[in-house]
Design a protein around this motif. Sequence first.
Motif, PDB file in Angstrom:
ATOM      1  N   GLU A  63       0.831  -1.200   0.000  1.00 54.20           N
ATOM      2  CA  GLU A  63       0.000   0.000   0.000  1.00 54.20           C
ATOM      3  C   GLU A  63       0.865   1.250   0.000  1.00 54.20           C
ATOM      4  O   GLU A  63       1.859   1.324   0.728  1.00 54.20           O
ATOM      5  CB  GLU A  63      -0.911  -0.005   1.229  1.00 54.20           C
ATOM      6  N   VAL A  64       0.471   2.224  -0.822  1.00 52.71           N
ATOM      7  CA  VAL A  64       1.136   3.530  -0.859  1.00 52.71           C
ATOM      8  C   VAL A  64       0.070   4.612  -0.800  1.00 52.71           C
ATOM      9  O   VAL A  64      -1.090   4.377  -1.124  1.00 52.71           O
ATOM     10  CB  VAL A  64       1.996   3.717  -2.136  1.00 52.71           C
ATOM     11  N   ASP A  65       0.482   5.812  -0.411  1.00 55.66           N
ATOM     12  CA  ASP A  65      -0.436   6.942  -0.420  1.00 55.66           C
ATOM     13  C   ASP A  65      -0.573   7.451  -1.854  1.00 55.66           C
ATOM     14  O   ASP A  65       0.193   7.085  -2.739  1.00 55.66           O
ATOM     15  CB  ASP A  65       0.055   8.049   0.521  1.00 55.66           C
ATOM     16  N   LEU A  66      -1.558   8.280  -2.086  1.00 50.00           N
ATOM     17  CA  LEU A  66      -1.853   8.760  -3.434  1.00 50.00           C
ATOM     18  C   LEU A  66      -0.699   9.571  -4.026  1.00 50.00           C
ATOM     19  O   LEU A  66      -0.393   9.459  -5.210  1.00 50.00           O
ATOM     20  CB  LEU A  66      -3.148   9.572  -3.422  1.00 50.00           C
ATOM     21  N   GLU A  67      -0.041  10.363  -3.203  1.00 46.51           N
ATOM     22  CA  GLU A  67       1.101  11.163  -3.680  1.00 46.51           C
ATOM     23  C   GLU A  67       2.222  10.252  -4.194  1.00 46.51           C
ATOM     24  O   GLU A  67       2.778  10.477  -5.265  1.00 46.51           O
ATOM     25  CB  GLU A  67       1.617  12.059  -2.553  1.00 46.51           C
ATOM     26  N   THR A  68       2.542   9.208  -3.448  1.00 47.78           N
ATOM     27  CA  THR A  68       3.577   8.254  -3.869  1.00 47.78           C
ATOM     28  C   THR A  68       3.152   7.537  -5.137  1.00 47.78           C
ATOM     29  O   THR A  68       3.962   7.343  -6.056  1.00 47.78           O
ATOM     30  CB  THR A  68       3.867   7.239  -2.747  1.00 47.78           C
ATOM     31  N   HIS A  95      -7.340   2.635  -6.311  1.00 45.94           N
ATOM     32  CA  HIS A  95      -6.613   2.964  -5.077  1.00 45.94           C
ATOM     33  C   HIS A  95      -7.593   3.415  -4.008  1.00 45.94           C
ATOM     34  O   HIS A  95      -7.497   3.006  -2.851  1.00 45.94           O
ATOM     35  CB  HIS A  95      -5.576   4.054  -5.369  1.00 45.94           C
ATOM     36  N   ARG A  96      -8.547   4.230  -4.406  1.00 45.80           N
ATOM     37  CA  ARG A  96      -9.543   4.762  -3.468  1.00 45.80           C
ATOM     38  C   ARG A  96     -10.501   3.676  -2.978  1.00 45.80           C
ATOM     39  O   ARG A  96     -10.766   3.560  -1.789  1.00 45.80           O
ATOM     40  CB  ARG A  96     -10.320   5.905  -4.128  1.00 45.80           C
ATOM     41  N   ASN A 109       3.406  -1.276   4.254  1.00 47.45           N
ATOM     42  CA  ASN A 109       3.660   0.096   3.829  1.00 47.45           C
ATOM     43  C   ASN A 109       4.750   0.087   2.760  1.00 47.45           C
ATOM     44  O   ASN A 109       5.927  -0.046   3.063  1.00 47.45           O
ATOM     45  CB  ASN A 109       4.083   0.955   5.025  1.00 47.45           C
ATOM     46  N   THR A 111       5.673   2.557   0.903  1.00 48.49           N
ATOM     47  CA  THR A 111       6.349   3.833   0.694  1.00 48.49           C
ATOM     48  C   THR A 111       7.766   3.786   1.259  1.00 48.49           C
ATOM     49  O   THR A 111       8.573   4.654   0.980  1.00 48.49           O
ATOM     50  CB  THR A 111       5.580   5.010   1.342  1.00 48.49           C
TER      51      THR A 111
END
Length: 127
Positions: A63-68, A95-96, A109, A111
């Motif tokens: 899983e990554v955040d949207l920015e990554t 992703h959402r 994580n 990232t």
Amino acid sequence: MAFQGNPETGEPTDGFTREHHIRDIGKVRSLAADQDSAVTFFCGGSRNFSKFLDLFDSVFVLEVDLETLHRRLDERPDEEWGGKQEERNLIVRLHRTKEDISKDGVVINATEPLARVVDEIVHRSGK
């Protein structure tokens, strides 16, 4: 092991669409049953994953955040998946909604630096 096919029947289809990206269940079963290797990792998704997840001891969701996610997509060549705007829109929606992700997966994580991500997967796999 991956090909374009009907997720329900496994019958091959023409062209390339995300909806028809599936795994050969027989090959997955064969590799999962092979005891010659202490550990086997399968990477990537498919539209028929629910038909063979029971073969695995663990499922890891990176899983990554949207920015990554956007940054990593920006680093890809335009001809790779995610290079077209319609593909990016789909990626952001998935992703959402997390609709293509196993609900029972162990979230990692992603990232973090690659070495840490790998170490976490190995640690959590108990190997």
